[in-house]
Design an enzyme around this catalytic site. Structure first.
Site, PDB file in Angstrom:
ATOM      1  N   LYS A  59       0.826  -1.204   0.000  1.00  0.00           N
ATOM      2  CA  LYS A  59       0.000   0.000   0.000  1.00  0.00           C
ATOM      3  C   LYS A  59       0.861   1.256   0.000  1.00  0.00           C
ATOM      4  CE  LYS A  59      -4.335  -1.931   1.451  1.00  0.00           C
ATOM      5  NZ  LYS A  59      -5.413  -2.018   2.453  1.00  0.00           N
ATOM      6  N   ARG A  84      -3.319 -10.102   4.663  1.00  0.00           N
ATOM      7  CA  ARG A  84      -3.727 -10.178   3.250  1.00  0.00           C
ATOM      8  C   ARG A  84      -2.552  -9.688   2.415  1.00  0.00           C
ATOM      9  NH1 ARG A  84      -6.350  -6.938  -0.638  1.00  0.00           N
ATOM     10  NH2 ARG A  84      -7.926  -8.040  -1.869  1.00  0.00           N
TER      11      ARG A  84
END
Length: 268
Positions: A206, A240
């Protein structure tokens, strides 16, 4: 949880697995690398510029992949969707988890579906919509507000008939969060775990990882590994990830150092 984005515009692997055959191959490779779950998604939710796609398009992307994976994959499948109809098709194809970034708020049929099918659900914190959630990254106390929201949504799911043991919560790193918000939430994971539900953390590749560790492939890999290790050590049950092979070693080592034989904490 290995990420399988069947989309043309995801922030990390756009269009790489849009072809069903390649998607299936990648899912099987992640399983072989040690992934415990595979999360299939047909709608991008990247922070900048994501837009809604018609349900017919989302179904056309995920249905062929799910149909093939249901017969070949040995680990549970999660469907990353806000829509009950997509979730229903996925569950009929063998999926065991609904991963809903809106925490069952977008589609009023999602909670009854989850209760009826007795699947597990991931409830994520987010504000705003797909295209503008970063505009809502304003909090007086991000940790308290995220905790309160997830507690409320978990109670909602339970009231709708979802078994408490099948509820998983996700602080939604990067969704209506700045880098500082993400760091505060990671530091507060023990408080989130204290809610009493398995916690999923999605830090992989991210933008806040890139901003801190660097945007190169190597920097993203190590930055993600650091976030995952600290998350598991702090009590997270699921991480994840896009690179399952690298994550497996990180999770095993972090869990062992934290005295946790196995971090996965739901009975999906």
């Amino acid at each position: 949880m290995g990420v399988l984005n069947v989309t043309p515009d995801s922030f990390s692997d756009a269009a790489r697995y849009l072809d069903a055959d390649r998607a299936v191959e990648h899912a099987l490779a992640m399983e072989a690398a040690g992934a415990d779950l595979i999360d299939v998604g047909g709608e991008s939710s990247r922070p900048m510029g994501a837009s809604e796609v018609p349900i017919e398009v989302e179904l056309a992307r995920v249905a062929p992949v799910l149909a093939r994976l249901g017969k070949r994959l040995g680990v549970p499948i999660s469907i990353d969707t806000r829509r009950a109809e997509v979730a229903r098709v996925a569950l009929e194809s063998g999926a065991a988890i609904i991963n809903d970034i809106t925490a069952l708020e977008h589609d009023c049929e999602m909670a009854p579906l989850a209760a009826r099918t007795r699947c597990a659900v991931v409830l994520m914190h987010m504000r705003g919509g797909l295209a503008n959630h970063i505009e809502f990254a304003r909090y007086r106390d991000v940790v308290r507000e995220v905790l309160e929201y997830l507690r409320a949504r978990a109670r909602f799911a339970a009231a709708a008939g979802v078994a408490r043991s099948r509820i998983i919560v996700d602080p939604g790193l990067g969704f209506a969060k700045t880098a500082q918000h993400n760091l505060k939430l990671l530091a507060a994971l023990p408080d989130l775990c204290a809610l009493g539900y398995p916690v999923l953390v999605g830090a992989s590749r991210k933008s806040f990882v890139a901003a801190i560790a660097g945007a190169g492939e190597r920097e993203l890999e190590f930055g993600t590994a650091a976030a995952n290790a600290l998350a598991v050590a702090a009590g997270a049950s699921i991480v994840r990830v896009h690179d399952a092979g690298a994550a497996v070693a990180v999770v095993r080592m972090a869990a062992a150092m934290a005295g946790r034989a196995r971090p996965l904490g739901c009975d999906a």
